[in-house]
Design an enzyme around this catalytic site. Structure first.
Site, PDB file in Angstrom:
ATOM      1  N   GLY A   9      -4.688  -3.180   4.900  1.00  0.00           N
ATOM      2  CA  GLY A   9      -4.896  -4.955   4.544  1.00  0.00           C
ATOM      3  C   GLY A   9      -3.458  -5.169   3.798  1.00  0.00           C
ATOM      4  N   GLY A  12      -1.798  -8.749   3.257  1.00  0.00           N
ATOM      5  CA  GLY A  12      -2.434  -9.849   2.550  1.00  0.00           C
ATOM      6  C   GLY A  12      -1.641 -10.076   1.113  1.00  0.00           C
ATOM      7  N   GLN A  13      -2.246 -11.007   0.610  1.00  0.00           N
ATOM      8  CA  GLN A  13      -1.652 -11.348  -0.704  1.00  0.00           C
ATOM      9  C   GLN A  13      -0.863 -10.360  -1.856  1.00  0.00           C
ATOM     10  OE1 GLN A  13      -3.895 -13.407  -3.800  1.00  0.00           O
ATOM     11  NE2 GLN A  13      -2.066 -14.417  -4.520  1.00  0.00           N
ATOM     12  N   LEU A  14      -2.019  -9.476  -2.019  1.00  0.00           N
ATOM     13  CA  LEU A  14      -1.665  -8.601  -3.080  1.00  0.00           C
ATOM     14  C   LEU A  14      -1.052  -7.132  -2.292  1.00  0.00           C
ATOM     15  CD1 LEU A  14      -2.666  -7.806  -5.974  1.00  0.00           C
ATOM     16  CD2 LEU A  14      -4.601  -6.618  -4.990  1.00  0.00           C
ATOM     17  N   ASP A  35      -2.361  -2.561   8.702  1.00  0.00           N
ATOM     18  CA  ASP A  35      -3.038  -3.824   8.600  1.00  0.00           C
ATOM     19  C   ASP A  35      -3.448  -3.998  10.123  1.00  0.00           C
ATOM     20  OD1 ASP A  35      -2.952  -6.440   6.491  1.00  0.00           O
ATOM     21  OD2 ASP A  35      -3.403  -7.167   8.873  1.00  0.00           O
ATOM     22  N   ILE A  36      -4.242  -4.871  10.303  1.00  0.00           N
ATOM     23  CA  ILE A  36      -5.007  -5.149  11.461  1.00  0.00           C
ATOM     24  C   ILE A  36      -3.964  -5.827  12.227  1.00  0.00           C
ATOM     25  CG2 ILE A  36      -6.208  -7.153  10.950  1.00  0.00           C
ATOM     26  CD1 ILE A  36      -8.614  -5.984  12.633  1.00  0.00           C
ATOM     27  N   ASP A  51      -6.985  -0.811  12.583  1.00  0.00           N
ATOM     28  CA  ASP A  51      -8.218  -1.646  12.135  1.00  0.00           C
ATOM     29  C   ASP A  51      -9.106  -0.494  11.537  1.00  0.00           C
ATOM     30  OD1 ASP A  51     -10.813  -2.647  12.272  1.00  0.00           O
ATOM     31  OD2 ASP A  51     -10.878  -3.182  14.414  1.00  0.00           O
ATOM     32  N   TYR A 141     -19.023 -12.148  -0.008  1.00  0.00           N
ATOM     33  CA  TYR A 141     -17.930 -11.269  -0.535  1.00  0.00           C
ATOM     34  C   TYR A 141     -18.344 -10.639  -1.662  1.00  0.00           C
ATOM     35  CZ  TYR A 141     -13.288 -10.711  -2.747  1.00  0.00           C
ATOM     36  OH  TYR A 141     -12.119 -10.047  -3.465  1.00  0.00           O
ATOM     37  N   LYS A 145     -18.533  -6.716  -2.675  1.00  0.00           N
ATOM     38  CA  LYS A 145     -17.810  -6.142  -3.630  1.00  0.00           C
ATOM     39  C   LYS A 145     -18.899  -5.291  -4.683  1.00  0.00           C
ATOM     40  CE  LYS A 145     -13.657  -6.927  -2.576  1.00  0.00           C
ATOM     41  NZ  LYS A 145     -12.832  -5.642  -1.905  1.00  0.00           N
TER      42      LYS A 145
HETATM   43  N1  SER Z   1      -9.223 -14.526  -5.309  1.00  0.00           N
HETATM   44  C1  SER Z   1     -10.418 -14.024  -4.594  1.00  0.00           C
HETATM   45  C2  SER Z   1     -11.467 -15.155  -4.110  1.00  0.00           C
HETATM   46  O1  SER Z   1     -11.383 -16.215  -4.498  1.00  0.00           O
HETATM   47  C3  SER Z   1     -11.419 -13.722  -5.707  1.00  0.00           C
HETATM   48  O2  SER Z   1     -11.648 -12.311  -5.760  1.00  0.00           O
HETATM   49  O3  SER Z   1     -12.044 -14.783  -3.219  1.00  0.00           O
END
Ligand code: SER
Length: 319
Positions: A9, A12-14, A35-36, A51, A141, A145
């Site tokens: 991933g 992504g942002q992080l 990443d995919i 993937d 989500y 988690k």
């Molecule tokens: N930033 C994430 C979200 O908004 C929270 O883990 O889904």
């Protein structure tokens, strides 16, 4: 020992920012960036399209490269996840279980698994939620988690796999764009401010949430992964706090530096998700166990965000 790092991933942002931090620390040739999708922008390093729901492809990559650490960031986030709950569950869990299995079978030393404030639900207190709070997440989500944290602990207890995890709050950075989260407004608002356009906020003006500046989030990630194994007493996930604010607070902090900036509030479906999350969380376990301490408050973060985005914008205009 020479580490070989694999990150999933990574676009992504992080992931975008963590990739650079890991490359800097371990050397470009030692970080396998996956990443995919192919990278969106110019990228230097070892990129492999992967993937992570493909168990065989992942395991082969880990084996062939003798990977020693995996940072598993690939996931579908809170807001996007609600559009297709079963698919989100399927993807998030399959990906995690593939990573844990590949790590176990191939003898990977350490795995990093990001959790989230989305694991908290109605039974959490509004403020200073303790690490061991009962988890009753309301989004798929968050459910994935919370389950993932328990799987992390299971692999540690059962197989001795050294999985380490943080419950990130909303992450705010200038280097990358978030995608599909409920906290994304807190990045978008800065982009509107530097473009000098009014901002329409999808949360209520007083919806306070736990947040963290990207630099702090990256520092925390590297710090927990560096800590001695015995220091990691919590094998589900550590609460990680940076700062807490509501949209009106961040708007006011921007207006102190950009007085003409305006915001109006048009809450959408994401407001209900945010309302189910706490205002702030207690990260004293992370502070005690491995020395966590955030550095950025709202004013400092706003200064950094605005100046970095202005530089980026003038570069784009010049180009
Ligand atoms: N930033 C994430 C979200 O908004 C929270 O883990 O889904």
């Amino acid at each position: 020992m020479n580490e070989t790092i694999l990150i999933t991933g990574a676009n992504g942002q992080l992931g975008t920012v963590l990739t650079s931090a890991l490359q800097e620390r371990f050397g470009r040739e030692r970080v396998i960036v996956t990443d995919i999708r192919p990278p969106q922008r110019e990228f230097s390093g070892r990129f492999e399209q992967l993937d992570v729901t493909d168990a065989e492809g992942l395991t082969q990559m880990v084996r062939e490269n003798k990977v020693t650490q995996i940072y598993h960031l690939a996931a579908i986030l809170s807001a996007t996840g609600e559009a297709a709950p079963l698919r989100t569950w399927e993807i998030n869990m399959t990906a995690l279980l593939n990573v844990l299995e590949a790590a176990r079978l191939e003898g990977v030393d350490k795995v990093f698994y990001p959790s989230s404030i989305a694991v908290f639900g109605p039974s959490a207190p509004a403020a200073d939620v303790p690490n061991d709070c009962h988890l009753d997440p309301v989004t798929v989500y968050g459910i994935s988690k919370a389950a993932g944290e328990n799987w992390a602990q299971y692999y540690f207890n059962r197989y001795g796999l050294d999985v380490r995890s943080l419950r990130y709050p909303g992450v705010i950075g200038h280097q990358s764009q978030p995608g599909g989260g409920t906290t994304d407004y807190a990045v978008d608002i800065y982009h509107a401010a530097v473009k000098n356009v009014p901002f329409s906020c999808f949360l209520d003006k007083d919806e306070q949430l736990p947040m963290i500046f990207m630099d702090d989030a990256i520092r925390a990630t590297l710090k927990i992964m560096d800590a001695p194994k015995v220091a990691i007493r919590i094998r589900t996930s550590y609460n990680l706090a940076g700062l807490s604010f509501c949209p009106a607070d961040v708007a006011a902090s921007i207006q102190r530096q950009a007085p003409g900036f305006t915001v109006d509030y048009n809450p959408d479906h994401r407001q209900a998700i945010a309302a189910g999350w706490p205002d702030s969380i207690d990260d004293s376990a992370a502070r005690t166990d491995w020395g966590w301490e955030p550095e950025f408050n709202l004013e400092r973060m706003t200064e950094e965000m605005l100046s970095a985005l202005k530089i980026k914008q003038s570069g784009q205009i010049a180009a």
